[in-house]
Design a protein around this motif. Structure first.
Motif, PDB file in Angstrom:
ATOM      1  N   GLN A 161     -10.860  66.228  39.977  1.00 10.18           N
ATOM      2  CA  GLN A 161     -10.281  67.466  39.440  1.00 10.18           C
ATOM      3  C   GLN A 161      -9.320  68.107  40.455  1.00 10.18           C
ATOM      4  OE1 GLN A 161     -12.837  68.583  36.477  1.00 10.18           O
ATOM      5  NE2 GLN A 161     -12.550  70.778  36.646  1.00 10.18           N
ATOM      6  N   ALA A 162      -8.870  67.280  41.423  1.00  6.75           N
ATOM      7  CA  ALA A 162      -7.925  67.759  42.442  1.00  6.75           C
ATOM      8  C   ALA A 162      -6.507  67.483  41.951  1.00  6.75           C
ATOM      9  CB  ALA A 162      -8.160  67.019  43.758  1.00  6.75           C
ATOM     10  N   THR A 163      -5.717  68.533  41.787  1.00  7.67           N
ATOM     11  CA  THR A 163      -4.318  68.337  41.378  1.00  7.67           C
ATOM     12  C   THR A 163      -3.441  69.251  42.223  1.00  7.67           C
ATOM     13  OG1 THR A 163      -4.496  70.100  39.731  1.00  7.67           O
ATOM     14  CG2 THR A 163      -4.905  67.843  38.952  1.00  7.67           C
ATOM     15  N   ILE A 164      -2.181  68.850  42.359  1.00  9.47           N
ATOM     16  CA  ILE A 164      -1.237  69.710  43.085  1.00  9.47           C
ATOM     17  C   ILE A 164      -1.132  71.052  42.349  1.00  9.47           C
ATOM     18  CG2 ILE A 164       1.157  69.893  43.874  1.00  9.47           C
ATOM     19  CD1 ILE A 164       0.862  67.202  44.779  1.00  9.47           C
ATOM     20  N   GLN A 165      -1.045  70.948  41.007  1.00  9.29           N
ATOM     21  CA  GLN A 165      -0.921  72.173  40.198  1.00  9.29           C
ATOM     22  C   GLN A 165      -2.117  73.101  40.447  1.00  9.29           C
ATOM     23  OE1 GLN A 165      -0.714  68.974  39.223  1.00  9.29           O
ATOM     24  NE2 GLN A 165       0.557  68.669  37.415  1.00  9.29           N
ATOM     25  N   GLY A 166      -3.297  72.531  40.474  1.00 12.80           N
ATOM     26  CA  GLY A 166      -4.515  73.334  40.658  1.00 12.80           C
ATOM     27  C   GLY A 166      -4.577  73.961  42.042  1.00 12.80           C
ATOM     28  N   PHE A 167      -4.226  73.177  43.065  1.00  8.83           N
ATOM     29  CA  PHE A 167      -4.261  73.718  44.434  1.00  8.83           C
ATOM     30  C   PHE A 167      -3.185  74.803  44.610  1.00  8.83           C
ATOM     31  CE2 PHE A 167      -6.127  69.429  45.828  1.00  8.83           C
ATOM     32  CZ  PHE A 167      -7.408  69.944  45.947  1.00  8.83           C
ATOM     33  N   GLU A 168      -1.990  74.555  44.039  1.00  8.02           N
ATOM     34  CA  GLU A 168      -0.914  75.549  44.194  1.00  8.02           C
ATOM     35  C   GLU A 168      -1.303  76.868  43.537  1.00  8.02           C
ATOM     36  OE1 GLU A 168       3.198  73.050  44.931  1.00  8.02           O
ATOM     37  OE2 GLU A 168       2.677  73.519  42.865  1.00  8.02           O
ATOM     38  N   SER A 169      -2.003  76.762  42.414  1.00  8.39           N
ATOM     39  CA  SER A 169      -2.398  78.008  41.745  1.00  8.39           C
ATOM     40  C   SER A 169      -3.428  78.782  42.576  1.00  8.39           C
ATOM     41  CB  SER A 169      -2.930  77.728  40.338  1.00  8.39           C
ATOM     42  OG  SER A 169      -4.211  77.155  40.448  1.00  8.39           O
ATOM     43  N   ARG A 170      -3.968  78.143  43.608  1.00  9.36           N
ATOM     44  CA  ARG A 170      -4.904  78.826  44.511  1.00  9.36           C
ATOM     45  C   ARG A 170      -4.246  79.219  45.827  1.00  9.36           C
ATOM     46  NH1 ARG A 170      -9.921  77.687  42.222  1.00  9.36           N
ATOM     47  NH2 ARG A 170     -10.997  78.539  44.030  1.00  9.36           N
ATOM     48  N   GLY A 171      -2.905  79.115  45.857  1.00  4.14           N
ATOM     49  CA  GLY A 171      -2.183  79.612  47.018  1.00  4.14           C
ATOM     50  C   GLY A 171      -1.865  78.571  48.070  1.00  4.14           C
ATOM     51  N   PHE A 172      -2.239  77.312  47.846  1.00  5.40           N
ATOM     52  CA  PHE A 172      -1.878  76.271  48.805  1.00  5.40           C
ATOM     53  C   PHE A 172      -0.413  75.882  48.593  1.00  5.40           C
ATOM     54  CE2 PHE A 172      -6.480  75.772  48.530  1.00  5.40           C
ATOM     55  CZ  PHE A 172      -6.823  75.691  49.870  1.00  5.40           C
ATOM     56  N   SER A 173       0.274  75.533  49.693  1.00 11.19           N
ATOM     57  CA  SER A 173       1.653  75.069  49.568  1.00 11.19           C
ATOM     58  C   SER A 173       1.629  73.650  49.013  1.00 11.19           C
ATOM     59  CB  SER A 173       2.332  75.066  50.944  1.00 11.19           C
ATOM     60  OG  SER A 173       1.749  74.034  51.737  1.00 11.19           O
ATOM     61  N   LYS A 174       2.805  73.174  48.658  1.00  9.24           N
ATOM     62  CA  LYS A 174       2.905  71.809  48.150  1.00  9.24           C
ATOM     63  C   LYS A 174       2.399  70.805  49.192  1.00  9.24           C
ATOM     64  CE  LYS A 174       5.080  69.055  45.240  1.00  9.24           C
ATOM     65  NZ  LYS A 174       6.094  68.685  44.426  1.00  9.24           N
ATOM     66  N   ASP A 175       2.848  70.977  50.442  1.00  9.02           N
ATOM     67  CA  ASP A 175       2.418  70.055  51.511  1.00  9.02           C
ATOM     68  C   ASP A 175       0.910  70.089  51.696  1.00  9.02           C
ATOM     69  OD1 ASP A 175       4.896  69.222  51.996  1.00  9.02           O
ATOM     70  OD2 ASP A 175       5.096  70.123  54.014  1.00  9.02           O
ATOM     71  N   GLN A 176       0.370  71.285  51.691  1.00 11.59           N
ATOM     72  CA  GLN A 176      -1.093  71.417  51.849  1.00 11.59           C
ATOM     73  C   GLN A 176      -1.826  70.748  50.683  1.00 11.59           C
ATOM     74  OE1 GLN A 176      -1.136  75.709  52.117  1.00 11.59           O
ATOM     75  NE2 GLN A 176      -1.665  75.679  54.301  1.00 11.59           N
ATOM     76  N   SER A 177      -1.289  70.916  49.486  1.00  9.79           N
ATOM     77  CA  SER A 177      -1.933  70.333  48.297  1.00  9.79           C
ATOM     78  C   SER A 177      -1.918  68.812  48.384  1.00  9.79           C
ATOM     79  CB  SER A 177      -1.219  70.793  47.023  1.00  9.79           C
ATOM     80  OG  SER A 177      -1.183  72.200  46.971  1.00  9.79           O
ATOM     81  N   GLU A 178      -0.777  68.273  48.817  1.00 16.80           N
ATOM     82  CA  GLU A 178      -0.703  66.811  48.966  1.00 16.80           C
ATOM     83  C   GLU A 178      -1.681  66.345  50.043  1.00 16.80           C
ATOM     84  OE1 GLU A 178       4.008  66.403  47.767  1.00 16.80           O
ATOM     85  OE2 GLU A 178       3.237  65.274  49.486  1.00 16.80           O
ATOM     86  N   GLY A 179      -1.778  67.142  51.102  1.00 12.23           N
ATOM     87  CA  GLY A 179      -2.705  66.814  52.190  1.00 12.23           C
ATOM     88  C   GLY A 179      -4.155  66.795  51.691  1.00 12.23           C
ATOM     89  N   LEU A 180      -4.498  67.725  50.806  1.00 13.87           N
ATOM     90  CA  LEU A 180      -5.875  67.771  50.287  1.00 13.87           C
ATOM     91  C   LEU A 180      -6.166  66.541  49.425  1.00 13.87           C
ATOM     92  CD1 LEU A 180      -6.147  71.582  49.459  1.00 13.87           C
ATOM     93  CD2 LEU A 180      -7.528  70.322  51.130  1.00 13.87           C
ATOM     94  N   LEU A 181      -5.157  66.099  48.671  1.00 17.37           N
ATOM     95  CA  LEU A 181      -5.355  64.872  47.878  1.00 17.37           C
ATOM     96  C   LEU A 181      -5.618  63.684  48.796  1.00 17.37           C
ATOM     97  CD1 LEU A 181      -2.667  65.006  45.048  1.00 17.37           C
ATOM     98  CD2 LEU A 181      -5.145  64.918  44.787  1.00 17.37           C
ATOM     99  N   ARG A 182      -4.796  63.576  49.848  1.00 15.28           N
ATOM    100  CA  ARG A 182      -4.997  62.455  50.796  1.00 15.28           C
ATOM    101  C   ARG A 182      -6.346  62.575  51.488  1.00 15.28           C
ATOM    102  NH1 ARG A 182       0.351  63.355  51.992  1.00 15.28           N
ATOM    103  NH2 ARG A 182       1.657  61.882  50.854  1.00 15.28           N
ATOM    104  N   LYS A 183      -6.734  63.805  51.745  1.00 21.81           N
ATOM    105  CA  LYS A 183      -8.006  64.021  52.435  1.00 21.81           C
ATOM    106  C   LYS A 183      -9.182  63.460  51.637  1.00 21.81           C
ATOM    107  CE  LYS A 183     -10.455  67.820  54.652  1.00 21.81           C
ATOM    108  NZ  LYS A 183     -10.339  69.240  54.951  1.00 21.81           N
ATOM    109  N   SER A 184      -9.089  63.500  50.307  1.00 21.18           N
ATOM    110  CA  SER A 184     -10.206  62.986  49.498  1.00 21.18           C
ATOM    111  C   SER A 184     -10.433  61.507  49.808  1.00 21.18           C
ATOM    112  CB  SER A 184      -9.935  63.202  48.004  1.00 21.18           C
ATOM    113  OG  SER A 184      -8.861  62.399  47.553  1.00 21.18           O
ATOM    114  N   VAL A 185      -9.347  60.789  50.061  1.00 20.65           N
ATOM    115  CA  VAL A 185      -9.478  59.363  50.387  1.00 20.65           C
ATOM    116  C   VAL A 185      -9.929  59.199  51.843  1.00 20.65           C
ATOM    117  CG1 VAL A 185      -8.224  57.168  50.557  1.00 20.65           C
ATOM    118  CG2 VAL A 185      -7.787  58.718  48.633  1.00 20.65           C
TER     119      VAL A 185
END
Ligand code: MET
Ligand code: ZN
Length: 328
Positions: A81-105
């Protein structure tokens, strides 16, 4: 000794070879989000398990390790349920959101490294482990229950779904995971969107397609199960097809249907037969299936053609340990 489980050639034979290396049955892990909750995480949140990526990654690593210790050969990441759209809506930047996706792996790969190192130090041979990067449906992102109805309304067409999924998909395809796990696919349109994204981008990483059903005949939207499996079958990057987050009592009938339309390895990871109430975002206790009951099914599923078996929501490391014991 090759212990990582990552192969250099990510070809269509990955899953056939892996299952063979695992002795004919590869064990998938169990529910991730529900097990994070059992470990104290509060996931009553539109991001569900993905919330732990920024607020308690240590818990994700713990649950991954618990599943490895229980005997899992495949870890599914916390990106459902991790998406860039979802993270951005919580105030994360695009780079941070991409980083969180990579972090899951990264968290899953680190759990694998810790597990394998521990076993090597103890002079034991650790089992092989693949990391499957999870992609949940558009309905999972909406967090409105449509992942169990597959009803996205008239406004959502094929292109809209591809546009929604493209960015996360490309990031996870290049994240170091061994494969992509498209999970809980509720309708034919989303299945087509995934197949087209795999083909159009000439993606080298393999993928599996797992559908959910609530009547034992169709996928949850009411679309034809056979048509959905056939779309997956025609996609060369798809290395396994099957069912997840579906009550165990429906699995045998669905397996009989899948067998007729696929030559690919078949995967089964059902839930524990409890019901999700999207209004309160909680699993409603019902009869459920005990670990013993669950395990009484698994050898039959294997005999009927499933070669990857694990659990989905509300299954636990104990479920996976019981499955492991049933085959070892
Ligand atoms: C609603 S199905 C959820 C699948 C996901 N891999 C999880 O176990 O959390
Ligand atoms: Zn589930």
């Amino acid at each position: 000794m090759e212990i990582q489980g990552c192969r250099e050639d990510r070809t269509s034979s990955l899953m056939v070879d892996f299952v063979k290396d695992c002795g004919g049955i590869a064990i998938i892990d169990g529910g991730l989000a529900t097990e994070l909750e059992a470990n104290g995480a509060d996931l009553n949140d539109p991001l569900w398990s993905a919330k732990c990526l920024f607020n308690s990654p240590h818990l994700i690593q713990k649950v991954h390790l618990d599943y490895l210790e229980a005997g899992a050969n495949i870890l599914i990441t916390s990106s459902y349920q991790a998406t860039i759209q979802g993270f951005e809506s919580r105030g994360f930047s695009k780079d941070q959101s991409e980083g969180l996706l990579r972090k899951s792996v990264e968290v899953a790969c680190e759990a694998r490294r810790i597990f394998q190192e521990k076993h090597v130090k103890a002079s034991k041979t650790p089992h092989q482990v693949l990391i499957a990067a999870s992609i949940g449906s558009y309905g999972a992102y909406l967090a409105d229950g449509s992942e169990y109805s597959g009803d996205y309304g008239e406004a959502i067409d094929l292109e809209a779904l591809k546009d929604f999924h493209r960015e996360r998909f490309l990031i996870l395809a290049d994240s170091g995971a061994d494969l992509i796990a498209f999970e809980t696919i509720p309708n034919k349109l989303e299945c087509q969107a995934y197949a087209e994204l795999l083909k159009e981008n000439d993606i080298k990483i393999p993928a599996w397609f797992a559908f959910n059903s609530k009547d034992g005949v169709h996928v949850v939207s009411g679309d034809s199960f056979v048509e959905c499996i056939s779309i997956a079958e025609s996609c060369k990057q798809v290395v396994a097809v099957g069912i997840n987050c579906t009550p165990p009592r429906f699995i045998h009938g669905l397996l009989m249907t899948i067998r007729k339309v696929t030559t690919k390895p078949i995967l089964i990871y059902p839930n524990s037969d409890e019901t999700y109430d999207p209004d309160v975002k909680e699993w409603v206790e019902s009869t459920g299936v005990s670990d013993d009951d669950f395990v009484s099914y698994v050898t039959k599923w294997h005999e009927a053609g499933a070669s990857l078996i694990g659990g989905c929501c509300r299954t636990t490391p104990n479920t996976i340990r019981a499955i492991y014991k049933a085959f070892n």
